[in-house]
Design a protein around this motif. Structure first.
Motif, PDB file in Angstrom:
ATOM      1  N   GLU A  36       0.834  -1.205   0.000  1.00 21.82           N
ATOM      2  CA  GLU A  36       0.000   0.000   0.000  1.00 21.82           C
ATOM      3  C   GLU A  36       0.864   1.247   0.000  1.00 21.82           C
ATOM      4  O   GLU A  36       1.961   1.280   0.573  1.00 21.82           O
ATOM      5  N   THR A  37       0.357   2.283  -0.669  1.00 21.59           N
ATOM      6  CA  THR A  37       0.974   3.603  -0.658  1.00 21.59           C
ATOM      7  C   THR A  37      -0.140   4.639  -0.514  1.00 21.59           C
ATOM      8  O   THR A  37      -1.306   4.284  -0.321  1.00 21.59           O
ATOM      9  N   ALA A  38       0.209   5.900  -0.661  1.00 26.44           N
ATOM     10  CA  ALA A  38      -0.793   6.960  -0.530  1.00 26.44           C
ATOM     11  C   ALA A  38      -0.418   8.140  -1.419  1.00 26.44           C
ATOM     12  O   ALA A  38       0.759   8.531  -1.491  1.00 26.44           O
ATOM     13  N   ASN A  39      -1.427   8.667  -2.121  1.00 27.78           N
ATOM     14  CA  ASN A  39      -1.334   9.945  -2.841  1.00 27.78           C
ATOM     15  C   ASN A  39      -0.347   9.961  -4.004  1.00 27.78           C
ATOM     16  O   ASN A  39      -0.133  11.016  -4.607  1.00 27.78           O
ATOM     17  N   GLU A  40       0.262   8.838  -4.332  1.00 31.63           N
ATOM     18  CA  GLU A  40       1.232   8.799  -5.417  1.00 31.63           C
ATOM     19  C   GLU A  40       1.150   7.449  -6.109  1.00 31.63           C
ATOM     20  O   GLU A  40       1.407   6.412  -5.497  1.00 31.63           O
ATOM     21  N   ILE A  41       0.797   7.466  -7.395  1.00 30.05           N
ATOM     22  CA  ILE A  41       0.618   6.242  -8.162  1.00 30.05           C
ATOM     23  C   ILE A  41       1.772   6.095  -9.147  1.00 30.05           C
ATOM     24  O   ILE A  41       1.998   6.985  -9.966  1.00 30.05           O
ATOM     25  N   HIS A  42       2.486   4.987  -9.051  1.00 34.47           N
ATOM     26  CA  HIS A  42       3.535   4.674 -10.009  1.00 34.47           C
ATOM     27  C   HIS A  42       2.989   3.654 -11.007  1.00 34.47           C
ATOM     28  O   HIS A  42       2.411   2.633 -10.605  1.00 34.47           O
TER      29      HIS A  42
END
Length: 259
Positions: A145-151
């Motif tokens: 999971e991550t947040a606010n940044e899509i790679h």
């Protein structure tokens, strides 16, 4: 005086034309198939509507310019037929134009959700006021999971599963695709694809609360090898705190100046 007038004209033109240049959040500076299709549709609609507006203005000016006889005019069959033909032709043209725009809009909107079996899948959750992202894979242990940044990798379809957990949000990265709502209790999908590497800014396009303006996000498109390196780094275990102060930040002494 002439130089001052030129400077004033340049300043006036700079304001409306400031948004015409390329930037990282523009529906006119597109980099994905879906966004390109929407741009062509918008340009076509604006062009056709402009032509229709000019034709209406020409007819209106001619009608106002024409001199009329104050005496009552007896109806002429030939004139009545010409007027009937003109009205019927205008109605038919209007129906054809609107029907064409409707079909083209349906096809362009349908293309936003086209997906395949090998697409990269990312679950996007809209919250007040940030974006939660989960990279989904066939193996649950490989998810992260991550947040606010899509790679995303360049040249590959990415399927976004959109979910709203509190209120209605709207996911919008104009350079890559159109808008799609995130509705609580309902799962929507959106497919994006970047044809060139770069950073694309997105925004929540639905007012979702007092901090709505802070719901921005970045889509970072990079070559496949760089994307794989980033994924491998995200799947690594996070560093453990070295001592109790790092484990519990509230236990750190205040370093502010006291009186």
């Amino acid at each position: 005086m002439r130089a001052h007038s030129k400077a004033s004209l340049s300043a006036l033109l700079a304001v409306p034309l400031a948004g015409c240049g390329g930037n990282w959040q523009s529906a006119l500076d597109v980099s994905g198939p879906a966004a390109i299709s929407l741009k062509h549709l918008i340009v076509l609609i604006v062009a056709v509507c402009s032509v229709v507006w000019m034709l209406v203005m020409v007819v209106l000016i001619l009608a106002l310019w024409r001199k009329r006889d104050a005496r009552p005019i007896a109806p002429e069959p030939a004139r009545e037929r010409r007027m009937t033909t003109a009205v019927v032709g205008a109605v038919v043209a209007t129906v054809l134009i609107i029907s064409t725009f409707t079909i083209m809009s349906f096809l362009a909107t349908r293309a936003l959700t086209v997906s395949g079996q090998d697409d990269l899948t990312i679950r996007v959750r809209g919250l007040q006021w940030w974006w939660g992202l989960e990279y989904v894979g066939p193996d649950p242990s490989q998810r992260f999971e991550t947040a606010n940044e899509i790679h995303i990798p360049v040249g590959r379809n990415v399927r976004l599963k959109l979910e709203g957990l509190d209120v209605i949000h709207s996911f919008w990265v104009p350079s890559l695709a159109g808008k799609q709502d995130l509705v609580p209790g309902r799962s929507n999908e959106l497919t994006i694809r970047a044809e060139r590497a770069g950073i694309y800014r997105g925004q929540c396009a639905e007012f979702c609360g007092m901090q709505h303006a802070h719901m921005a996000l970045l889509v970072i498109a990079e070559p496949q090898d760089e994307f794989d390196s980033w994924v491998a780094a995200q799947r690594q275990a996070s560093a453990q705190p070295a001592d109790e102060r790092e484990a519990d930040p509230t236990s750190r002494p205040c370093r502010g100046r006291t009186r």
